[in-house]
Enzyme design. Structure first.
Site, short mmCIF file in Angstrom:
data_model
loop_
_atom_site.label_atom_id
_atom_site.label_comp_id
_atom_site.label_asym_id
_atom_site.label_seq_id
_atom_site.Cartn_x
_atom_site.Cartn_y
_atom_site.Cartn_z
N SER A 139 0.83 -1.21 0.00
CA SER A 139 0.00 0.00 0.00
C SER A 139 0.85 1.25 0.00
O SER A 139 1.92 1.30 0.63
CB SER A 139 -0.90 0.02 1.23
OG SER A 139 -1.62 1.23 1.29
N TYR A 154 -2.57 -0.03 10.18
CA TYR A 154 -2.64 -0.55 8.82
C TYR A 154 -1.33 -0.30 8.08
O TYR A 154 -0.78 -1.20 7.43
CB TYR A 154 -3.81 0.11 8.08
CG TYR A 154 -3.87 -0.18 6.60
CD1 TYR A 154 -4.47 -1.34 6.12
CD2 TYR A 154 -3.36 0.72 5.66
CE1 TYR A 154 -4.54 -1.61 4.76
CE2 TYR A 154 -3.43 0.46 4.30
CZ TYR A 154 -4.02 -0.70 3.85
OH TYR A 154 -4.09 -0.95 2.51
N LYS A 158 1.32 -2.98 6.44
CA LYS A 158 1.68 -2.99 5.02
C LYS A 158 3.18 -2.74 4.81
O LYS A 158 3.79 -3.31 3.90
CB LYS A 158 0.86 -1.94 4.27
CG LYS A 158 -0.60 -2.32 4.10
CD LYS A 158 -0.78 -3.58 3.27
CE LYS A 158 -2.23 -3.85 2.93
NZ LYS A 158 -2.40 -5.06 2.09
#
Length: 255
Positions: A139, A154, A158
């Site tokens: 990402s 998050y 990633k």
């Protein structure tokens, strides 16, 4: 020639399913892994009608240790050579760092743990079978913080996938296994359903983020899937350990 297998974890929707469509059109046998049996069945039926390949499915919840262990056991027992692995499973819900609770962090950590050991199992198959290609879906958030979408846990998860990509590329090159990643920006995908009503995802993202990308639009799952399929293919035979920005130009600069 013996039948080979392409495994897509998180393959019932989004980028995983779009990648499966391209592989099925090539005549591949694809195993879709997801946690929703109904979505898997729909994906299987639709994809089988779109190309000459075959589609198999398996239900597994990567946030559930018992379900993950059952998946790992099944993959370890798989007699066919696995030549492709796409790690497309993910979850995303922006939340302030100061509001994060242990359960929020643990959800991302559990997914990364499952990805690690599923990948290990598949890589063992590839090493026995002569090699293969692995692609992680990372990402842009692992590289840049976006104020509109606070995503510390998050992004940490990633970034771990980006690092894992490079380390596995080094360790597995001798077994003829290539490992790469894609790093998308905003893509219209069901992952946003955690905080946007499903029927409003496309309109919400295009209205809010089209102008964010230098190319002038948000991404589509097909944009990312095409790049994943390239990295899986022999055309990318001299590419490993790369984290490719498939992001409408966001990492080059933002409008």
């Amino acid at each position: 020639m013996a039948e080979t297998l392409s495994v897509i974890v998180g393959g019932s929707t989004g980028m995983g399913r779009a990648t499966a469509a391209l592989l099925v059109q090539e005549g591949r046998t694809v195993l879709l892994i997801g946690r929703d049996a109904a979505k898997l069945e729909t994906a299987q039926r639709t994809l089988m009608a779109e190309g000459p390949g075959r589609v198999e499915t398996r239900v597994a919840d990567l946030t559930d240790p018992a379900s993950t262990e059952a998946l790992i056991a099944a993959l370890a027992a798989e007699p066919r050579p696995i030549i492709h692995l796409v790690n497309a499973a993910g979850t995303f819900y922006p939340k302030s760092f100061l509001d994060h609770e242990p359960a929020d962090y643990d959800a991302y950590a559990a997914l990364n743990r499952a990805t690690f050991f599923v990948t290990q199992t598949v890589a063992r198959n590839m090493a026995r079978s002569g090699g293969g290609a692995i692609v992680m879906i990372g990402s842009m958030w692992a590289k840049q913080a976006i104020k509109a979408t606070p995503s510390s846990a998050y992004s940490m998860a990633k970034a771990g996938l980006h690092a894992l990509t490079q380390h596995l590329a080094m360790e597995l090159a001798g077994q003829n296994i290539r490992v790469n990643a894609v790093s998308p920006a905003v893509v219209v995908t069901p992952i946003y359903g955690a905080f946007i009503a499903p029927e409003q995802i496309e309109a919400t993202l295009t209205r809010g983020f089209d102008g964010f990308h230098p190319i002038g639009r948000v991404g589509r799952v097909e944009d990312v899937a095409a790049h994943i399929a390239f990295l899986l293919s022999d055309k990318a035979g001299w590419t490993t350990g790369a984290v490719h920005d498939v992001d409408g130009g966001v990492m080059a600069g933002r409008n």
